[in-house]
Design an enzyme around this catalytic site. Structure first.
Site, PDB file in Angstrom:
ATOM      1  N   ASP A  65       0.838  -1.208   0.000  1.00 38.82           N
ATOM      2  CA  ASP A  65       0.000   0.000   0.000  1.00 38.82           C
ATOM      3  C   ASP A  65       0.867   1.250   0.000  1.00 38.82           C
ATOM      4  OD1 ASP A  65       0.933  -0.368   2.609  1.00 38.82           O
ATOM      5  OD2 ASP A  65      -1.027  -0.926   3.403  1.00 38.82           O
ATOM      6  N   ASP A 134      -7.914  -2.379  14.076  1.00 41.37           N
ATOM      7  CA  ASP A 134      -9.307  -2.517  13.608  1.00 41.37           C
ATOM      8  C   ASP A 134      -9.475  -3.709  12.656  1.00 41.37           C
ATOM      9  OD1 ASP A 134      -8.071  -1.619  11.304  1.00 41.37           O
ATOM     10  OD2 ASP A 134      -9.300   0.190  11.083  1.00 41.37           O
ATOM     11  N   HIS A 136      -7.655  -4.360   9.934  1.00 38.01           N
ATOM     12  CA  HIS A 136      -7.298  -4.184   8.515  1.00 38.01           C
ATOM     13  C   HIS A 136      -6.036  -4.973   8.161  1.00 38.01           C
ATOM     14  CE1 HIS A 136      -4.894  -0.324   9.641  1.00 38.01           C
ATOM     15  NE2 HIS A 136      -4.018  -1.251   9.354  1.00 38.01           N
ATOM     16  N   GLU A 141      -9.742  -1.313   5.203  1.00 33.06           N
ATOM     17  CA  GLU A 141     -10.415  -0.999   6.456  1.00 33.06           C
ATOM     18  C   GLU A 141     -11.718  -1.805   6.560  1.00 33.06           C
ATOM     19  OE1 GLU A 141      -8.714   0.386   8.572  1.00 33.06           O
ATOM     20  OE2 GLU A 141      -8.056   2.426   8.128  1.00 33.06           O
TER      21      GLU A 141
END
Ligand code: PGA
Length: 258
Positions: A65, A134, A136, A141
């Protein structure tokens, strides 16, 4: 999924480095590299092994990413981070480490170019992954499509807070990123998910033992035929089946490898 619980973060780093070394020694290899704090110990271990003769001259790599809006020369762009933390200390051939261009004029075209580049390289053999608090993976996400491809995403405020430590001002953390999708990541032939520390325990439990659900993007890895989850005791602390994983790994025939 194979869950391997190791005593310390250093054991996680060594075991991940063993898997990467084995991949690289097996012949020309395409590695998938993650940034963030999690793989740093692994990269240090590999850099040390490079000084002792391990070569990456037959390997290429793709980053997971990139932040949108940071030019590759920005110190917090993942181009810069991976160079600083790993690539500059080993011997990948020039041009063999590929990343996304976070300042491309046409971000959709950039995402499509990246997908095509991964395919042209023959796909990723071994993908290193961290996990966000979270859930990810990459920057997919919660509620990311389980079949998603490389695209632009908006970071959750939780991820922006988690990553604020890398920036002078929390407001400087970009809102947007380009990330390989969950569908893209799942095409890598072997996934190596690493997590250390109590802060990751809940996300690991949801990813490994929870339902496959977009609410925990890492749970999509349950659909992959070859996933190794390397966790330290703290990151494993919320797993209901800890004893089973430890017993199974303890009795695993050595010839099977990871
Ligand atoms: P970290 O981030 O390795 O810095 O904890 C992991 C992630 O956000 O995927």
């Amino acid at each position: 999924m194979e869950i391997v619980i190791l005593p310390t973060p250093a054991d996680v780093a060594r075991t991940a480095a063993d898997a990467i070394e084995q991949q690289v020694r097996s012949g020309p290899s395409v590695l998938g590299l993650a940034t963030g704090s999690t793989p740093l110990g692994t990269y240090q271990e590999l850099t040390e092994r490079h000084r002792n003769g391990l070569s990456f001259a037959g390997a290429q790599a793709f980053l997971l990413d990139e932040y949108v809006g940071l030019p590759s020369a920005h110190p917090q762009s993942y181009h810069s981070v991976i160079r600083e933390e790993f690539v500059d200390g080993v011997d990948f051939p020039a041009g063999a480490v590929h990343g996304l261009d976070g300042v491309a004029e046409d971000l959709e075209a950039e995402a499509a170019r990246y997908e095509a580049a991964i395919t042209a390289a023959g796909g990723v053999d071994l993908q290193i992954l961290g996990i966000g608090t979270d859930g990810h993976v990459g920057f997919n996400e919660p509620m990311s499509s389980l079949g998603s491809r490389t695209r632009i995403k908006t970071l959750t405020q939780q991820t922006r807070r988690d990553n604020a430590r890398f920036f002078a001002d929390p407001a400087d953390v970009p809102d947007h990123v380009l990330t390989q999708g969950l569908g893209t990541i799942r095409e890598a032939r072997h996934l190596l998910l690493l997590a250390m520390g109590e802060a990751k325990a809940e996300a690991i439990a949801a990813a490994v033992e929870g339902p496959v659900a977009a609410a925990c993007p890492a749970s999509a890895l349950q659909l992959h035929p070859h996933v190794t989850v390397l966790v330290d005791e703290a990151a494993a602390s919320r797993l209901a089946h800890r004893e089973y994983y430890q017993d199974t790994f303890g009795r695993k025939p050595a010839w099977q490898g990871l």
